[in-house]
Design a protein around this motif. Structure first.
Motif, PDB file in Angstrom:
ATOM      1  N   ALA A 147      82.907  48.708 110.708  1.00  0.00           N
ATOM      2  CA  ALA A 147      83.560  50.014 110.874  1.00  0.00           C
ATOM      3  C   ALA A 147      84.516  50.312 109.724  1.00  0.00           C
ATOM      4  O   ALA A 147      84.812  51.482 109.426  1.00  0.00           O
ATOM      5  CB  ALA A 147      84.307  50.052 112.200  1.00  0.00           C
ATOM      6  N   ILE A 148      85.002  49.266 109.065  1.00  0.00           N
ATOM      7  CA  ILE A 148      85.905  49.440 107.916  1.00  0.00           C
ATOM      8  C   ILE A 148      85.133  49.416 106.602  1.00  0.00           C
ATOM      9  O   ILE A 148      85.349  50.258 105.715  1.00  0.00           O
ATOM     10  CB  ILE A 148      86.974  48.324 107.917  1.00  0.00           C
ATOM     11  N   LEU A 149      84.211  48.456 106.452  1.00  0.00           N
ATOM     12  CA  LEU A 149      83.555  48.231 105.165  1.00  0.00           C
ATOM     13  C   LEU A 149      82.520  49.294 104.818  1.00  0.00           C
ATOM     14  O   LEU A 149      82.358  49.635 103.637  1.00  0.00           O
ATOM     15  CB  LEU A 149      82.887  46.845 105.171  1.00  0.00           C
ATOM     16  N   ILE A 150      81.794  49.819 105.811  1.00  0.00           N
ATOM     17  CA  ILE A 150      80.770  50.820 105.507  1.00  0.00           C
ATOM     18  C   ILE A 150      81.388  52.103 104.938  1.00  0.00           C
ATOM     19  O   ILE A 150      80.949  52.593 103.894  1.00  0.00           O
ATOM     20  CB  ILE A 150      79.900  51.099 106.748  1.00  0.00           C
ATOM     21  N   PRO A 151      82.438  52.676 105.571  1.00  0.00           N
ATOM     22  CA  PRO A 151      83.075  53.856 104.945  1.00  0.00           C
ATOM     23  C   PRO A 151      83.692  53.559 103.579  1.00  0.00           C
ATOM     24  O   PRO A 151      83.603  54.393 102.660  1.00  0.00           O
ATOM     25  CB  PRO A 151      84.151  54.252 105.965  1.00  0.00           C
ATOM     26  N   LEU A 152      84.312  52.373 103.427  1.00  0.00           N
ATOM     27  CA  LEU A 152      84.891  52.020 102.129  1.00  0.00           C
ATOM     28  C   LEU A 152      83.807  51.900 101.058  1.00  0.00           C
ATOM     29  O   LEU A 152      84.005  52.331  99.910  1.00  0.00           O
ATOM     30  CB  LEU A 152      85.660  50.708 102.236  1.00  0.00           C
ATOM     31  N   LEU A 163      80.936  53.470 100.995  1.00  0.00           N
ATOM     32  CA  LEU A 163      80.501  54.828 100.661  1.00  0.00           C
ATOM     33  C   LEU A 163      81.494  55.496  99.727  1.00  0.00           C
ATOM     34  O   LEU A 163      81.109  56.227  98.798  1.00  0.00           O
ATOM     35  CB  LEU A 163      80.348  55.656 101.940  1.00  0.00           C
ATOM     36  N   HIS A 164      82.788  55.237  99.959  1.00  0.00           N
ATOM     37  CA  HIS A 164      83.819  55.872  99.145  1.00  0.00           C
ATOM     38  C   HIS A 164      83.802  55.347  97.707  1.00  0.00           C
ATOM     39  O   HIS A 164      83.832  56.120  96.746  1.00  0.00           O
ATOM     40  CB  HIS A 164      85.189  55.633  99.778  1.00  0.00           C
ATOM     41  N   TYR A 165      83.748  54.022  97.559  1.00  0.00           N
ATOM     42  CA  TYR A 165      83.828  53.429  96.225  1.00  0.00           C
ATOM     43  C   TYR A 165      82.479  53.381  95.511  1.00  0.00           C
ATOM     44  O   TYR A 165      82.429  53.422  94.280  1.00  0.00           O
ATOM     45  CB  TYR A 165      84.410  52.014  96.314  1.00  0.00           C
ATOM     46  N   GLY A 166      81.393  53.285  96.252  1.00  0.00           N
ATOM     47  CA  GLY A 166      80.084  53.220  95.615  1.00  0.00           C
ATOM     48  C   GLY A 166      79.419  54.551  95.389  1.00  0.00           C
ATOM     49  O   GLY A 166      78.488  54.666  94.590  1.00  0.00           O
ATOM     50  N   GLY A 167      79.923  55.585  96.096  1.00  0.00           N
ATOM     51  CA  GLY A 167      79.321  56.906  95.954  1.00  0.00           C
ATOM     52  C   GLY A 167      77.969  56.990  96.647  1.00  0.00           C
ATOM     53  O   GLY A 167      77.442  55.991  97.155  1.00  0.00           O
ATOM     54  N   ILE A 168      77.429  58.197  96.655  1.00  0.00           N
ATOM     55  CA  ILE A 168      76.114  58.435  97.251  1.00  0.00           C
ATOM     56  C   ILE A 168      75.213  59.061  96.185  1.00  0.00           C
ATOM     57  O   ILE A 168      75.609  60.011  95.508  1.00  0.00           O
ATOM     58  CB  ILE A 168      76.207  59.365  98.474  1.00  0.00           C
ATOM     59  N   ALA A 169      74.037  58.526  96.034  1.00  0.00           N
ATOM     60  CA  ALA A 169      73.093  59.031  95.042  1.00  0.00           C
ATOM     61  C   ALA A 169      72.743  60.491  95.344  1.00  0.00           C
ATOM     62  O   ALA A 169      72.794  60.928  96.502  1.00  0.00           O
ATOM     63  CB  ALA A 169      71.824  58.181  95.044  1.00  0.00           C
ATOM     64  N   PRO A 170      72.382  61.249  94.332  1.00  0.00           N
ATOM     65  CA  PRO A 170      72.013  62.656  94.568  1.00  0.00           C
ATOM     66  C   PRO A 170      70.750  62.786  95.403  1.00  0.00           C
ATOM     67  O   PRO A 170      70.003  61.826  95.593  1.00  0.00           O
ATOM     68  CB  PRO A 170      71.797  63.195  93.149  1.00  0.00           C
ATOM     69  N   ARG A 171      70.547  63.991  95.890  1.00  0.00           N
ATOM     70  CA  ARG A 171      69.369  64.259  96.713  1.00  0.00           C
ATOM     71  C   ARG A 171      68.089  64.107  95.895  1.00  0.00           C
ATOM     72  O   ARG A 171      68.059  64.351  94.695  1.00  0.00           O
ATOM     73  CB  ARG A 171      69.425  65.683  97.283  1.00  0.00           C
ATOM     74  N   TRP A 172      67.029  63.715  96.582  1.00  0.00           N
ATOM     75  CA  TRP A 172      65.705  63.636  95.975  1.00  0.00           C
ATOM     76  C   TRP A 172      65.165  65.053  95.865  1.00  0.00           C
ATOM     77  O   TRP A 172      65.048  65.764  96.856  1.00  0.00           O
ATOM     78  CB  TRP A 172      64.804  62.758  96.830  1.00  0.00           C
ATOM     79  N   VAL A 226      71.510  53.870  98.938  1.00  0.00           N
ATOM     80  CA  VAL A 226      71.955  55.121  98.308  1.00  0.00           C
ATOM     81  C   VAL A 226      73.164  54.920  97.403  1.00  0.00           C
ATOM     82  O   VAL A 226      73.593  55.864  96.729  1.00  0.00           O
ATOM     83  CB  VAL A 226      72.293  56.187  99.377  1.00  0.00           C
ATOM     84  N   SER A 227      73.724  53.710  97.373  1.00  0.00           N
ATOM     85  CA  SER A 227      74.901  53.464  96.552  1.00  0.00           C
ATOM     86  C   SER A 227      74.533  53.485  95.065  1.00  0.00           C
ATOM     87  O   SER A 227      73.443  53.075  94.661  1.00  0.00           O
ATOM     88  CB  SER A 227      75.519  52.113  96.903  1.00  0.00           C
ATOM     89  N   GLU A 228      75.496  53.937  94.264  1.00  0.00           N
ATOM     90  CA  GLU A 228      75.303  53.956  92.808  1.00  0.00           C
ATOM     91  C   GLU A 228      76.101  52.861  92.116  1.00  0.00           C
ATOM     92  O   GLU A 228      76.254  52.879  90.894  1.00  0.00           O
ATOM     93  CB  GLU A 228      75.703  55.323  92.257  1.00  0.00           C
ATOM     94  N   SER A 229      76.588  51.912  92.902  1.00  0.00           N
ATOM     95  CA  SER A 229      77.344  50.781  92.356  1.00  0.00           C
ATOM     96  C   SER A 229      76.582  49.499  92.628  1.00  0.00           C
ATOM     97  O   SER A 229      76.200  49.219  93.776  1.00  0.00           O
ATOM     98  CB  SER A 229      78.734  50.713  93.008  1.00  0.00           C
ATOM     99  N   TRP A 230      76.359  48.699  91.583  1.00  0.00           N
ATOM    100  CA  TRP A 230      75.662  47.434  91.768  1.00  0.00           C
ATOM    101  C   TRP A 230      76.445  46.493  92.671  1.00  0.00           C
ATOM    102  O   TRP A 230      75.860  45.765  93.489  1.00  0.00           O
ATOM    103  CB  TRP A 230      75.418  46.761  90.413  1.00  0.00           C
ATOM    104  N   GLY A 231      77.786  46.491  92.531  1.00  0.00           N
ATOM    105  CA  GLY A 231      78.601  45.620  93.362  1.00  0.00           C
ATOM    106  C   GLY A 231      78.475  45.967  94.845  1.00  0.00           C
ATOM    107  O   GLY A 231      78.278  45.093  95.691  1.00  0.00           O
ATOM    108  N   VAL A 232      78.598  47.258  95.150  1.00  0.00           N
ATOM    109  CA  VAL A 232      78.461  47.711  96.536  1.00  0.00           C
ATOM    110  C   VAL A 232      77.054  47.448  97.048  1.00  0.00           C
ATOM    111  O   VAL A 232      76.851  47.046  98.193  1.00  0.00           O
ATOM    112  CB  VAL A 232      78.815  49.210  96.643  1.00  0.00           C
TER     113      VAL A 232
END
Length: 231
Positions: free
Chosen positions: A14-19, A21-30, A178-184
């Protein structure tokens, strides 16, 4: 202990999934809808509807056989069969509903997995919604034979933590894709696999605790089959 660990996982998710999304961002729409996806959705709908009809016919047939034989535990057996069928039919209904939506909306909300091996590919959010609802139903179906003598409250207390985890680890996998961060991305992949492992471990703990039950080996075999099929 497995239920406690699952509860801890859910609190962390509940804590890590929103975090993430916030730090890794969401890839653009297809951008371009895949015309083959609607055919896949239609085929899946037909298969699920066929399975639903088969399940309903089996339910009616088995209920009639139980009534004719007049067993002393006929009402309990009929109730147990009905509960299994309701869970199965609920799973099929969700799959059909998601298939209809995919067909009607040409994929619905689709993001791109920009870091996929071999180039970007589409990520269908509706499919993850379907999995996040159907996987808990399948786990409940596998656990149910071990909990026949439990009250509803006891069943909920025993199974709810693992069912919540099975819901959350599917969405952790969605965040990973959907994350744009390799770490996330790597962290969420590990976190999703961990959730899947905990759910399987919880089922095996349940099997062990009920190893002396009637038909325990058959019940355990059903759990092993579901784990091997959906792992």
């Amino acid at each position: 202990w497995s239920s406690v660990v699952c509860s801890i996982y859910s609190a962390l998710a509940a804590i890590l999934i929103p975090l993430s999304l916030h730090y890794g961002g969401i890839a653009p729409r297809w951008g371009q809808p895949d015309p083959e996806e609607t055919w896949h959705a239609r085929s899946a709908m037909l298969l699920c509807m066929s399975a639903m009809m088969t399940e309903m016919l089996l339910l009616m047939s088995s209920s009639g056989d139980v009534m004719q034989m007049g067993w002393s535990g006929a009402s309990e057996l009929r109730s147990h069969r009905l509960g299994d069928s309701m869970l199965t039919l609920s799973s099929y209904s969700l799959k059909v509903s998601c298939g209809i939506f995919l067909w009607w909306s040409t994929g619905g909300i689709v993001h791109q997995d920009s870091m996929a091996y071999g180039g970007p590919r589409p990520v269908y959010t509706v499919r993850f919604l379907q999995w996040s609802l159907c996987v808990p139903l399948l786990i409940a179906l596998g656990n149910r034979p071990f909990l026949e003598t439990y009250s509803f409250r006891e069943k909920l207390t025993r199974c709810a933590p693992a069912l919540v985890v099975s819901f959350l680890y599917v969405w952790a996998a969605w965040v990973m894709e959907v994350s744009e961060s390799w770490g996330v991305r790597w962290f969420m992949m590990f976190f999703s696999f961990l959730g899947s492992f905990l759910v399987c471990a919880d089922q095996f703990v349940l099997c062990y605790h009920h190893r002396h039950d009637v038909l325990a080996k058959l019940k355990t075999g059903l759990v092993l089959y579901s784990v091997m099929t959906f792992a």
